[in-house]
Design an enzyme around this catalytic site. Structure first.
Site, PDB file in Angstrom:
ATOM      1  N   ASP A 103       1.015  -1.031  -0.032  1.00  0.00           N
ATOM      2  CA  ASP A 103       0.036  -0.077   0.003  1.00  0.00           C
ATOM      3  C   ASP A 103       0.934   1.289   0.078  1.00  0.00           C
ATOM      4  O   ASP A 103       1.906   1.229  -0.737  1.00  0.00           O
ATOM      5  CB  ASP A 103      -1.003  -0.041   1.207  1.00  0.00           C
ATOM      6  CG  ASP A 103      -1.937   0.977   1.329  1.00  0.00           C
ATOM      7  OD1 ASP A 103      -3.107   1.074   0.617  1.00  0.00           O
ATOM      8  OD2 ASP A 103      -1.916   1.811   1.964  1.00  0.00           O
ATOM      9  N   HIS A 297      -7.099  -6.280  -0.495  1.00  0.00           N
ATOM     10  CA  HIS A 297      -6.034  -5.312  -0.519  1.00  0.00           C
ATOM     11  C   HIS A 297      -5.090  -5.818   0.756  1.00  0.00           C
ATOM     12  O   HIS A 297      -3.894  -5.259   0.593  1.00  0.00           O
ATOM     13  CB  HIS A 297      -6.708  -4.059  -0.091  1.00  0.00           C
ATOM     14  CG  HIS A 297      -5.943  -2.918  -0.050  1.00  0.00           C
ATOM     15  ND1 HIS A 297      -5.119  -2.445  -0.971  1.00  0.00           N
ATOM     16  CD2 HIS A 297      -5.326  -1.931   1.087  1.00  0.00           C
ATOM     17  CE1 HIS A 297      -4.184  -1.528  -0.696  1.00  0.00           C
ATOM     18  NE2 HIS A 297      -4.344  -1.457   0.578  1.00  0.00           N
TER      19      HIS A 297
END
Length: 321
Positions: A103, A297
């Protein structure tokens, strides 16, 4: 092996809470978490990498956890963030390291070889590819494509997110740390209006009726830590997006060290980035791409064994411990 305790290390004008494991003479690898996470997000990788002989260094990055939280927004720009990491190498007497990021941590580690090329042995991006610098300010691009409620744009214009997230950190993580309610293919079929990632609205709406990817005790670690530390420091990373773009115009967009990109095949957070690995192939000379097809994610927490296998396979071939 238990999750290693943190110790505060002075680097680049701040203190970082750093978790360390593995032999000191092992090949060093720095693990960089994303938003809104902690070094704790790497709890499934740290013992595996350490047992394989790697010297693992995992900081709570500036603004997070017990690390320093400067008041000035500018102190969260890409030059400070990458400087923190090279400062850690200085502290440990390390010339070069492998940098692995997920991320926002991925966005940072892809910039280290551009800003500090002499300190990088290799790069691993989990979920987020190398994104070459574009011709326009990315915030202007996000605003035009998604409008003012897109979370990155919203973070620029107000402190609404800081206030909403700080009011109930448990709710934030209960919302975020869940399986996707829709596949990536179906998500891409939605209208642009229905695809706007509005995190503030998402948190206010409450969690989806899908399974958590972390247990209650694990979720509490995140929630309790952010209850103490708040979200403003982490959000300040986003408030430097335009500044980062403006201050890196001089950087050649070419990475020459060995690199691994691990695609999360069902990640809605990166759905707006087409052809994740194809776009960076021209900029990363020595690139290997792998995919965890069903991962959302939070790859290192949702599919830890699969990610560990990919990391160890690449590391043992390119950087034997």
């Amino acid at each position: 092996m238990d999750f290693p305790a943190a110790r505060l290390i002075e680097t680049n004008g701040v203190q970082l809470a750093v978790h360390e494991a593995g032999p000191k003479d092992g090949v060093p690898i720095v693990l960089c978490h994303g938003f809104p996470e902690l070094a704790w997000s790497w709890r499934h990788q740290i013992p595996v990498l350490a047992a394989a002989g790697y010297h693992v260094i995992a900081p709570d990055q500036r603004g997070y956890g017990e690390s320093s939280k400067p008041a000035d927004v500018v102190e969260y720009d890409i030059h400070h963030l990458t400087g923190d990491l090279t400062g850690l190498l200085d502290h440990f007497g390390i010339e070069k390291a492998i940098f692995c990021g997920h991320d926002w941590g991925g966005l940072v580690v892809w910039q280290v070889p551009l800003l500090h090329p002499s300190r990088v042995a290799g790069i691993i991006g989990v979920g987020v590819p190398f994104l070459p610098r574009g011709p326009v300010d990315p915030i202007d691009m996000f605003r035009k494509a998604f409008g003012d409620r897109m979370y990155i744009v919203n973070f620029q214009d107000s402190h609404e997110a800081d206030e909403v997230f700080d009011s109930d950190p448990y709710r934030v993580f209960d919302v975020l740390m869940r399986k996707n309610p829709i596949s990536l293919d179906d998500f891409k079929k939605l209208s642009n209006a229905d695809r706007v990632p509005d995190l503030v609205a998402r948190v206010k709406q409450g969690p989806w009726d899908t399974a958590r990817i972390v247990g209650e005790d694990e979720l509490r670690v995140f929630a309790d830590t952010f209850k103490r530390s708040g979200f403003t420091g982490p959000i300040n990373w986003y408030r430097n997006w335009s500044r980062n773009w403006a201050t890196t115009a001089h950087c050649p967009q070419q990475i020459d060290v060995p690199a691994l990109f691990v695609r999360a095949g069902n990640d809605l957070a990166t759905a707006s980035i087409p052809d994740l690995d194809k776009g960076m192939a021209a900029c990363v000379a020595d690139l290997e791409c792998r995919e965890i097809k069903d991962s959302g994610h939070w790859t290192q927490q949702e599919y830890p064994d699969e990610l560990n296998g990919i990391l160890l396979d690449w590391l043992r071939r390119r950087f034997p411990a």
